[in-house]
Design a protein around this motif. Structure first.
Motif, PDB file in Angstrom:
ATOM      1  N   LEU A  18       0.795  -1.227  -0.044  1.00 37.37           N
ATOM      2  CA  LEU A  18      -0.002   0.016  -0.069  1.00 37.37           C
ATOM      3  C   LEU A  18       0.719   1.281   0.006  1.00 37.37           C
ATOM      4  CD1 LEU A  18      -2.758   1.143   0.023  1.00 37.37           C
ATOM      5  CD2 LEU A  18      -2.974   0.714   2.423  1.00 37.37           C
ATOM      6  N   LEU A  19       2.055   1.068   0.829  1.00 37.57           N
ATOM      7  CA  LEU A  19       2.681   2.273   0.833  1.00 37.57           C
ATOM      8  C   LEU A  19       3.529   2.576  -0.609  1.00 37.57           C
ATOM      9  CD1 LEU A  19       4.505   4.407   2.467  1.00 37.57           C
ATOM     10  CD2 LEU A  19       6.214   2.862   2.708  1.00 37.57           C
ATOM     11  N   ALA A  20       3.902   1.565  -1.151  1.00 36.13           N
ATOM     12  CA  ALA A  20       4.351   1.604  -2.677  1.00 36.13           C
ATOM     13  C   ALA A  20       3.342   2.172  -3.606  1.00 36.13           C
ATOM     14  CB  ALA A  20       4.713   0.285  -3.162  1.00 36.13           C
ATOM     15  N   ALA A  21       2.125   1.582  -3.508  1.00 36.71           N
ATOM     16  CA  ALA A  21       1.029   2.263  -4.253  1.00 36.71           C
ATOM     17  C   ALA A  21       0.760   3.849  -3.964  1.00 36.71           C
ATOM     18  CB  ALA A  21      -0.021   1.580  -4.011  1.00 36.71           C
ATOM     19  N   CYS A  22       0.932   4.402  -2.688  1.00 32.35           N
ATOM     20  CA  CYS A  22       0.803   5.640  -2.506  1.00 32.35           C
ATOM     21  C   CYS A  22       1.798   6.439  -3.015  1.00 32.35           C
ATOM     22  CB  CYS A  22       0.602   5.854  -0.802  1.00 32.35           C
ATOM     23  SG  CYS A  22      -1.052   5.190  -0.287  1.00 32.35           S
ATOM     24  N   ASP A  23       3.068   5.877  -2.931  1.00 29.76           N
ATOM     25  CA  ASP A  23       4.018   6.408  -3.638  1.00 29.76           C
ATOM     26  C   ASP A  23       3.904   6.515  -5.070  1.00 29.76           C
ATOM     27  OD1 ASP A  23       6.784   7.655  -3.728  1.00 29.76           O
ATOM     28  OD2 ASP A  23       7.680   5.560  -3.884  1.00 29.76           O
ATOM     29  N   THR A  26       1.394   9.474  -6.034  1.00 32.07           N
ATOM     30  CA  THR A  26       1.806  10.848  -5.425  1.00 32.07           C
ATOM     31  C   THR A  26       3.121  11.341  -6.106  1.00 32.07           C
ATOM     32  OG1 THR A  26       2.598  10.037  -3.319  1.00 32.07           O
ATOM     33  CG2 THR A  26       0.177  10.551  -3.587  1.00 32.07           C
ATOM     34  N   ALA A  27       4.089  10.516  -6.447  1.00 26.28           N
ATOM     35  CA  ALA A  27       5.344  10.899  -6.722  1.00 26.28           C
ATOM     36  C   ALA A  27       5.141  11.937  -7.799  1.00 26.28           C
ATOM     37  CB  ALA A  27       6.210   9.635  -7.276  1.00 26.28           C
ATOM     38  N   GLU A  29       3.478  14.684  -8.303  1.00 25.67           N
ATOM     39  CA  GLU A  29       2.404  15.475  -8.278  1.00 25.67           C
ATOM     40  C   GLU A  29       2.351  16.582  -7.201  1.00 25.67           C
ATOM     41  OE1 GLU A  29      -0.342  17.622  -9.029  1.00 25.67           O
ATOM     42  OE2 GLU A  29      -0.231  16.021 -10.485  1.00 25.67           O
ATOM     43  N   SER A  30       2.331  17.787  -7.511  1.00 25.32           N
ATOM     44  CA  SER A  30       2.484  18.910  -6.505  1.00 25.32           C
ATOM     45  C   SER A  30       1.136  19.243  -5.941  1.00 25.32           C
ATOM     46  CB  SER A  30       3.106  20.193  -7.364  1.00 25.32           C
ATOM     47  OG  SER A  30       2.168  20.680  -8.086  1.00 25.32           O
ATOM     48  N   ASP A  31      -0.006  18.859  -6.563  1.00 29.64           N
ATOM     49  CA  ASP A  31      -1.258  19.053  -5.865  1.00 29.64           C
ATOM     50  C   ASP A  31      -1.576  18.336  -4.690  1.00 29.64           C
ATOM     51  OD1 ASP A  31      -4.118  19.117  -5.624  1.00 29.64           O
ATOM     52  OD2 ASP A  31      -3.971  20.863  -6.782  1.00 29.64           O
ATOM     53  N   GLY A  32      -1.686  18.826  -3.529  1.00 26.85           N
ATOM     54  CA  GLY A  32      -1.977  18.260  -2.423  1.00 26.85           C
ATOM     55  C   GLY A  32      -3.290  17.652  -2.150  1.00 26.85           C
ATOM     56  N   VAL A  33      -4.207  18.162  -2.757  1.00 25.48           N
ATOM     57  CA  VAL A  33      -5.450  17.734  -2.706  1.00 25.48           C
ATOM     58  C   VAL A  33      -5.806  16.597  -3.693  1.00 25.48           C
ATOM     59  CG1 VAL A  33      -7.995  18.159  -3.193  1.00 25.48           C
ATOM     60  CG2 VAL A  33      -6.701  19.941  -1.795  1.00 25.48           C
ATOM     61  N   ALA A  34      -5.029  16.582  -4.784  1.00 25.58           N
ATOM     62  CA  ALA A  34      -5.023  15.593  -5.855  1.00 25.58           C
ATOM     63  C   ALA A  34      -4.413  14.384  -5.222  1.00 25.58           C
ATOM     64  CB  ALA A  34      -4.385  15.977  -7.129  1.00 25.58           C
ATOM     65  N   ASN A  35      -3.362  14.728  -4.436  1.00 30.00           N
ATOM     66  CA  ASN A  35      -2.600  13.197  -3.683  1.00 30.00           C
ATOM     67  C   ASN A  35      -3.349  12.663  -2.689  1.00 30.00           C
ATOM     68  OD1 ASN A  35      -0.455  13.462  -5.367  1.00 30.00           O
ATOM     69  ND2 ASN A  35       0.772  14.812  -4.235  1.00 30.00           N
ATOM     70  N   MET A  36      -4.063  13.485  -2.021  1.00 29.56           N
ATOM     71  CA  MET A  36      -5.047  13.135  -0.552  1.00 29.56           C
ATOM     72  C   MET A  36      -6.138  12.260  -1.427  1.00 29.56           C
ATOM     73  SD  MET A  36      -5.310  16.150   2.108  1.00 29.56           S
ATOM     74  CE  MET A  36      -4.902  17.793   1.392  1.00 29.56           C
ATOM     75  N   ALA A  37      -6.677  12.734  -2.653  1.00 30.05           N
ATOM     76  CA  ALA A  37      -7.803  11.917  -3.161  1.00 30.05           C
ATOM     77  C   ALA A  37      -7.176  10.764  -3.619  1.00 30.05           C
ATOM     78  CB  ALA A  37      -8.355  12.929  -4.251  1.00 30.05           C
ATOM     79  N   ARG A 153       4.341   9.721   6.808  1.00 35.26           N
ATOM     80  CA  ARG A 153       5.787  10.366   6.538  1.00 35.26           C
ATOM     81  C   ARG A 153       5.844  10.200   5.029  1.00 35.26           C
ATOM     82  NH1 ARG A 153       6.428   7.013  11.219  1.00 35.26           N
ATOM     83  NH2 ARG A 153       7.164   5.017   9.869  1.00 35.26           N
ATOM     84  N   LEU A 154       5.322   9.529   4.521  1.00 29.50           N
ATOM     85  CA  LEU A 154       5.420   9.680   2.873  1.00 29.50           C
ATOM     86  C   LEU A 154       4.737  10.880   2.382  1.00 29.50           C
ATOM     87  CD1 LEU A 154       6.362   8.384  -0.234  1.00 29.50           C
ATOM     88  CD2 LEU A 154       4.085   7.487   0.027  1.00 29.50           C
ATOM     89  N   LEU A 155       3.510  11.119   2.964  1.00 30.50           N
ATOM     90  CA  LEU A 155       2.857  12.263   2.309  1.00 30.50           C
ATOM     91  C   LEU A 155       3.211  13.523   2.968  1.00 30.50           C
ATOM     92  CD1 LEU A 155      -0.557  10.673   2.460  1.00 30.50           C
ATOM     93  CD2 LEU A 155       0.882  10.947   0.502  1.00 30.50           C
ATOM     94  N   THR A 156       4.291  13.782   3.814  1.00 37.02           N
ATOM     95  CA  THR A 156       4.504  15.089   4.460  1.00 37.02           C
ATOM     96  C   THR A 156       4.707  16.130   3.602  1.00 37.02           C
ATOM     97  OG1 THR A 156       5.718  13.804   6.427  1.00 37.02           O
ATOM     98  CG2 THR A 156       6.486  16.040   5.868  1.00 37.02           C
TER      99      THR A 156
END
Length: 161
Positions: A18-23, A26-27, A29-37, A153-156
């Motif tokens: 799941l961490l690898a998928a989140c990475d 989000t890697a 991408e500078s838009d925080g809301v898109a990454n949270m989505a 931590r990844l999303l900081t």
């Protein structure tokens, strides 16, 4: 777009994948809301027994609803109120086996029984919190907390606008 192979084995394997998928989503991408989505969607899709998965963002020292999956939710939560507000105020993970026993619990969905909230920190500042709710009592344990803390931590620097 992405092919994820999320392990059906142990929790550490699940959270590693799941961490690898989140990475991956989000890697770069500078838009925080898109990454949270995208992360809220992954949490919802791959973690069993959830009835809510998403984010509350720190806006003016108040938590404001961010991207999520699940039923409509409370929009604003003051620091120190409920499980999310406790995580923001203490800057510490809140692992709650029975939300009905948590003083000041905010019941957005009456079906929720257990909750895990992990703050996303940038230095000493709370940027957001990851909030997971389950209708199953004691759904979350220390392995879940550790896995979501890794994602936080990844999303900081990926959810900080």
């Amino acid at each position: 777009m992405y092919a994820f192979d999320i392990a059906a084995g142990s929790k550490p394997d699940l959270y590693r994948d799941l961490l690898a998928a989140c990475d991956a989503v989000t890697a770069g991408e500078s838009d925080g809301v898109a990454n949270m989505a995208n992360v809220a969607s992954l949490l919802w899709q791959y973690l069993p027994d959830l009835n809510w998965a998403g984010f509350y963002r720190n806006v003016g020292d108040e938590l404001v609803l961010g991207p999520f999956q699940g039923k409509a939710a409370c929009i604003r939560i003051p620091f120190g109120k409920g499980v999310c507000g406790a995580a923001a105020a203490t800057r510490e993970t809140q692992l709650v086996a029975d939300v009905h026993a948590f003083p000041g619990h905010i019941a957005c969905d009456a079906a929720s029984r257990a909750e895990l909230v992990v703050p996303i920190l940038s230095g000493d500042r709370v940027v957001a919190v990851i909030d997971l709710d389950s209708p199953e009592p004691s759904r979350f344990d220390e392995e879940d907390a550790a896995g979501i803390e890794q994602i936080a931590r990844l999303l900081t620097n990926r959810v900080n606008d």
